[in-house]
Design a protein around this motif. Structure first.
Motif, PDB file in Angstrom:
ATOM      1  N   ALA A   1      95.401  94.523  64.712  1.00 47.96           N
ATOM      2  CA  ALA A   1      95.712  93.205  65.270  1.00 47.96           C
ATOM      3  C   ALA A   1      95.495  93.181  66.783  1.00 47.96           C
ATOM      4  O   ALA A   1      95.224  92.126  67.358  1.00 47.96           O
ATOM      5  CB  ALA A   1      97.153  92.819  64.936  1.00 47.96           C
ATOM      6  N   ILE A   2      95.642  94.328  67.424  1.00 55.83           N
ATOM      7  CA  ILE A   2      95.363  94.454  68.858  1.00 55.83           C
ATOM      8  C   ILE A   2      94.040  95.184  69.027  1.00 55.83           C
ATOM      9  O   ILE A   2      93.844  96.261  68.468  1.00 55.83           O
ATOM     10  CB  ILE A   2      96.487  95.224  69.577  1.00 55.83           C
ATOM     11  CG1 ILE A   2      97.805  94.455  69.502  1.00 55.83           C
ATOM     12  CG2 ILE A   2      96.113  95.481  71.030  1.00 55.83           C
ATOM     13  CD1 ILE A   2      98.973  95.178  70.132  1.00 55.83           C
ATOM     14  N   ASP A   3      93.143  94.601  69.791  1.00 57.07           N
ATOM     15  CA  ASP A   3      91.845  95.217  70.075  1.00 57.07           C
ATOM     16  C   ASP A   3      92.072  96.348  71.081  1.00 57.07           C
ATOM     17  O   ASP A   3      92.338  96.100  72.270  1.00 57.07           O
ATOM     18  CB  ASP A   3      90.887  94.170  70.636  1.00 57.07           C
ATOM     19  CG  ASP A   3      89.474  94.722  70.824  1.00 57.07           C
ATOM     20  OD1 ASP A   3      89.340  95.943  71.056  1.00 57.07           O
ATOM     21  OD2 ASP A   3      88.518  93.942  70.745  1.00 57.07           O
ATOM     22  N   VAL A   4      91.969  97.575  70.606  1.00 55.61           N
ATOM     23  CA  VAL A   4      92.255  98.729  71.449  1.00 55.61           C
ATOM     24  C   VAL A   4      91.264  98.833  72.606  1.00 55.61           C
ATOM     25  O   VAL A   4      91.637  99.145  73.746  1.00 55.61           O
ATOM     26  CB  VAL A   4      92.241 100.020  70.604  1.00 55.61           C
ATOM     27  CG1 VAL A   4      92.322 101.248  71.497  1.00 55.61           C
ATOM     28  CG2 VAL A   4      93.406 100.010  69.623  1.00 55.61           C
ATOM     29  N   SER A   5      90.003  98.574  72.362  1.00 63.34           N
ATOM     30  CA  SER A   5      88.982  98.739  73.404  1.00 63.34           C
ATOM     31  C   SER A   5      89.200  97.787  74.571  1.00 63.34           C
ATOM     32  O   SER A   5      89.180  98.194  75.738  1.00 63.34           O
ATOM     33  CB  SER A   5      87.585  98.521  72.808  1.00 63.34           C
ATOM     34  OG  SER A   5      87.299  99.518  71.847  1.00 63.34           O
ATOM     35  N   SER A   6      89.399  96.514  74.269  1.00 55.88           N
ATOM     36  CA  SER A   6      89.534  95.530  75.349  1.00 55.88           C
ATOM     37  C   SER A   6      90.895  95.594  76.034  1.00 55.88           C
ATOM     38  O   SER A   6      91.061  95.079  77.143  1.00 55.88           O
ATOM     39  CB  SER A   6      89.292  94.117  74.803  1.00 55.88           C
ATOM     40  OG  SER A   6      90.248  93.795  73.805  1.00 55.88           O
ATOM     41  N   ASN A   7      91.873  96.218  75.386  1.00 58.06           N
ATOM     42  CA  ASN A   7      93.221  96.306  75.965  1.00 58.06           C
ATOM     43  C   ASN A   7      93.612  97.743  76.317  1.00 58.06           C
ATOM     44  O   ASN A   7      94.785  98.044  76.484  1.00 58.06           O
ATOM     45  CB  ASN A   7      94.250  95.740  74.979  1.00 58.06           C
ATOM     46  CG  ASN A   7      94.103  94.258  74.746  1.00 58.06           C
ATOM     47  OD1 ASN A   7      94.468  93.437  75.584  1.00 58.06           O
ATOM     48  ND2 ASN A   7      93.558  93.902  73.591  1.00 58.06           N
ATOM     49  N   SER A   8      92.617  98.609  76.445  1.00 57.70           N
ATOM     50  CA  SER A   8      92.918 100.037  76.565  1.00 57.70           C
ATOM     51  C   SER A   8      93.768 100.373  77.783  1.00 57.70           C
ATOM     52  O   SER A   8      94.739 101.136  77.694  1.00 57.70           O
ATOM     53  CB  SER A   8      91.619 100.850  76.601  1.00 57.70           C
ATOM     54  OG  SER A   8      90.802 100.451  77.693  1.00 57.70           O
ATOM     55  N   ALA A   9      93.415  99.828  78.944  1.00 60.96           N
ATOM     56  CA  ALA A   9      94.159 100.162  80.164  1.00 60.96           C
ATOM     57  C   ALA A   9      95.608  99.713  80.058  1.00 60.96           C
ATOM     58  O   ALA A   9      96.534 100.462  80.410  1.00 60.96           O
ATOM     59  CB  ALA A   9      93.494  99.513  81.377  1.00 60.96           C
ATOM     60  N   GLN A  10      95.827  98.498  79.547  1.00 60.32           N
ATOM     61  CA  GLN A  10      97.187  97.984  79.412  1.00 60.32           C
ATOM     62  C   GLN A  10      97.979  98.792  78.391  1.00 60.32           C
ATOM     63  O   GLN A  10      99.150  99.122  78.607  1.00 60.32           O
ATOM     64  CB  GLN A  10      97.155  96.504  79.013  1.00 60.32           C
ATOM     65  CG  GLN A  10      98.542  95.857  78.992  1.00 60.32           C
ATOM     66  CD  GLN A  10      98.469  94.376  78.664  1.00 60.32           C
ATOM     67  OE1 GLN A  10      97.506  93.900  78.061  1.00 60.32           O
ATOM     68  NE2 GLN A  10      99.502  93.634  79.062  1.00 60.32           N
ATOM     69  N   LEU A  11      97.342  99.130  77.279  1.00 63.56           N
ATOM     70  CA  LEU A  11      98.034  99.888  76.239  1.00 63.56           C
ATOM     71  C   LEU A  11      98.417 101.287  76.722  1.00 63.56           C
ATOM     72  O   LEU A  11      99.521 101.766  76.443  1.00 63.56           O
ATOM     73  CB  LEU A  11      97.151  99.989  74.990  1.00 63.56           C
ATOM     74  CG  LEU A  11      96.970  98.697  74.199  1.00 63.56           C
ATOM     75  CD1 LEU A  11      95.977  98.916  73.059  1.00 63.56           C
ATOM     76  CD2 LEU A  11      98.300  98.199  73.641  1.00 63.56           C
ATOM     77  N   ILE A  12      97.532 101.941  77.434  1.00 59.23           N
ATOM     78  CA  ILE A  12      97.849 103.273  77.946  1.00 59.23           C
ATOM     79  C   ILE A  12      99.023 103.200  78.918  1.00 59.23           C
ATOM     80  O   ILE A  12      99.915 104.054  78.907  1.00 59.23           O
ATOM     81  CB  ILE A  12      96.599 103.897  78.617  1.00 59.23           C
ATOM     82  CG1 ILE A  12      95.593 104.296  77.532  1.00 59.23           C
ATOM     83  CG2 ILE A  12      96.974 105.106  79.474  1.00 59.23           C
ATOM     84  CD1 ILE A  12      94.260 104.749  78.065  1.00 59.23           C
TER      85      ILE A  12
ATOM     86  N   GLN B   1      88.883 108.664  70.861  1.00 54.88           N
ATOM     87  CA  GLN B   1      87.671 108.601  70.041  1.00 54.88           C
ATOM     88  C   GLN B   1      87.041 107.211  70.045  1.00 54.88           C
ATOM     89  O   GLN B   1      85.870 107.068  69.720  1.00 54.88           O
ATOM     90  CB  GLN B   1      88.008 108.995  68.590  1.00 54.88           C
ATOM     91  CG  GLN B   1      88.752 110.313  68.455  1.00 54.88           C
ATOM     92  CD  GLN B   1      87.993 111.471  69.050  1.00 54.88           C
ATOM     93  OE1 GLN B   1      86.780 111.587  68.869  1.00 54.88           O
ATOM     94  NE2 GLN B   1      88.689 112.348  69.775  1.00 54.88           N
ATOM     95  N   GLN B   2      87.833 106.181  70.415  1.00 50.65           N
ATOM     96  CA  GLN B   2      87.368 104.802  70.284  1.00 50.65           C
ATOM     97  C   GLN B   2      86.957 104.160  71.600  1.00 50.65           C
ATOM     98  O   GLN B   2      86.195 103.188  71.605  1.00 50.65           O
ATOM     99  CB  GLN B   2      88.474 103.942  69.649  1.00 50.65           C
ATOM    100  CG  GLN B   2      88.904 104.398  68.264  1.00 50.65           C
ATOM    101  CD  GLN B   2      90.128 103.647  67.774  1.00 50.65           C
ATOM    102  OE1 GLN B   2      90.382 102.520  68.186  1.00 50.65           O
ATOM    103  NE2 GLN B   2      90.889 104.264  66.888  1.00 50.65           N
ATOM    104  N   VAL B   3      87.476 104.674  72.703  1.00 50.14           N
ATOM    105  CA  VAL B   3      87.266 104.024  73.999  1.00 50.14           C
ATOM    106  C   VAL B   3      86.473 104.958  74.902  1.00 50.14           C
ATOM    107  O   VAL B   3      86.618 106.185  74.829  1.00 50.14           O
ATOM    108  CB  VAL B   3      88.631 103.677  74.648  1.00 50.14           C
ATOM    109  CG1 VAL B   3      88.422 102.941  75.973  1.00 50.14           C
ATOM    110  CG2 VAL B   3      89.475 102.829  73.698  1.00 50.14           C
ATOM    111  N   SER B   4      85.667 104.384  75.760  1.00 47.06           N
ATOM    112  CA  SER B   4      84.840 105.205  76.662  1.00 47.06           C
ATOM    113  C   SER B   4      85.705 106.089  77.541  1.00 47.06           C
ATOM    114  O   SER B   4      86.792 105.703  77.971  1.00 47.06           O
ATOM    115  CB  SER B   4      83.965 104.307  77.542  1.00 47.06           C
ATOM    116  OG  SER B   4      84.760 103.631  78.504  1.00 47.06           O
ATOM    117  N   GLY B   5      85.206 107.279  77.809  1.00 46.05           N
ATOM    118  CA  GLY B   5      85.974 108.247  78.567  1.00 46.05           C
ATOM    119  C   GLY B   5      86.346 107.787  79.960  1.00 46.05           C
ATOM    120  O   GLY B   5      87.449 108.055  80.448  1.00 46.05           O
TER     121      GLY B   5
END
Length: 391
Positions: free
Chosen positions: A301-312, A346-350
């Protein structure tokens, strides 16, 4: 004892609430049962006695409120009003431990308390839930608190029966034009929304869902753009976030449907929800919301790639605060968060991950690394040792 003796009433009520609080919180670690607990018959007698005292207290408060307001055609002067307000505050001080005593008894017995609620509590407090039944906002607060507890702790049948009464009260209690500015009533009403969403039939709010969602959104938007340290009523705002998520965002929420219209609404709520995480003001609500965050990420439900910085940043914050001793996430949730961080690798750019990780505090980085190592070793449901303070 003399029910009109203010000091004696407060001393006895305060002592009783302390004893019942201790009984509720002391549980045998082996079987999960309360070490000390009233029987249903003892609870009925105790609650009747407490309500008898509350009735006298509320009658005196009503008389004082009427006098202050000039209901009888005579308006008190400034000195008289000051003395009356002092008396009103003293009576209000007595209400808190009396309500708490009933609440701890209810929570200790759970579903077994339902006959006592039905025969003793509901008949007295139901008329006090809304302004139509009392001019005393503190009486409304007491009633909402006890109906909140019933819906949350007394089982599905009790929730089905009493949630409709509570629903009307919480809509009124959240409305600043109808709650007389009483923040306690407002907070209890928001909490009631969350309990109805989680424990009552999905249809309870069908006639008022627009009002409920609108009021919660107004409360949340009032704090938008402010640092949390600058939000005066942060607990109320965070609980409104939790209530809104329980109504329309989390999996299984009564108004989080899978059709296109509702999915669009759900997506529109996600940025607001994420912007307030981690929650810290109410540990119980925080645990529920942080677990719900895991569900939303794992379900896609949450797009991990587009929200990666906020999620981390959110995950690192949760893990750091847990490491520091704040009970805002369960061991199982922390393990899932570690697994989510591993999956994000594994899903988001390094580069994106590295930038987000470096931006965290050293404590958040350390807690996140520990959680990731734990998840890699044990899996998200394995031995919970990644965060030492509560693990």
């Amino acid at each position: 004892e003399d029910k009109d003796d203010d000091e004696t009433v407060f001393a006895l009520a305060d002592a009783l609430s302390e004893v019942l609080y201790s009984a509720y919180n002391h549980v045998n670690e082996l079987d999960g049962k309360h070490i000390a607990q009233l029987s249903v018959d003892e609870a009925r007698v105790t609650v009747k006695q407490v309500i008898d005292i509350m009735k006298s207290c509320l009658e005196r408060r009503t008389s004082i409120i009427r006098t202050i307001g000039g209901y009888d055609g005579v308006v008190p002067n400034e000195d008289e009003s000051a003395q009356l307000y002092e008396q009103l505050m003293a009576e209000g001080r007595n209400l808190t431990p009396l309500v708490d005593s009933i609440g701890y008894t209810l929570k200790s017995l759970g579903e077994a308390f339902v006959p006592v609620f039905k025969s003793v509590v509901a008949p007295f407090f139901s008329p006090l839930l809304t302004a139509s039944g009392t001019i005393d906002v503190r009486a409304r607060f007491a009633a909402v608190c006890l109906f909140d507890d019933c819906v949350e702790h007394c089982g599905g049948a009790a929730a089905s029966r009493y949630a409709p009464y509570l629903a009307e009260a919480v809509v009124e209690g959240m409305d600043d034009t109808k709650n007389e500015g009483d923040e306690d009533l407002k907070a209890a009403s928001i909490y009631g929304v969350a309990q109805i969403a989680r424990h009552a039939p999905n249809s309870v709010f069908d006639g008022s869902i627009n009002d409920v969602m609108g009021q919660l959104s107004t409360i949340i938007k009032s704090a938008e753009g402010k640092p949390k340290d600058d939000i005066e009523d942060l607990r109320i705002v965070e609980n409104a976030v939790s209530a809104l998520a329980s109504l329309a965002l989390f999996d299984g929420a009564p108004y989080a449907k899978t059709d296109a219209t509702k999915m669009s609404q759900r997506q529109s709520l996600l940025p607001t929800f994420l912007s307030y995480l981690p929650l810290r003001e109410d540990p119980d609500e925080a645990k529920i919301c942080h677990e719900g965050l895991c569900d939303l990420i794992e379900s896609g439900a949450i797009d991990v790639s587009s929200n990666s910085a906020q999620l981390i940043n959110i995950i690192g914050g949760i893990l750091q605060y847990v490491e520091e001793g704040e009970e805002i996430a369960t061991p199982g949730t922390c393990a899932r968060l570690g697994a989510i961080l591993n999956a994000m690798e594994q899903q988001v750019s390094g580069d994106a991950l590295q930038k987000a990780f470096v931006a965290m505090s050293p404590k958040a980085q350390a807690a996140s690394s520990a959680a990731m190592k734990h998840a890699a070793t044990y899996g998200p449901g394995g031995s919970p040792e990644c965060v030492s303070k509560i693990y």
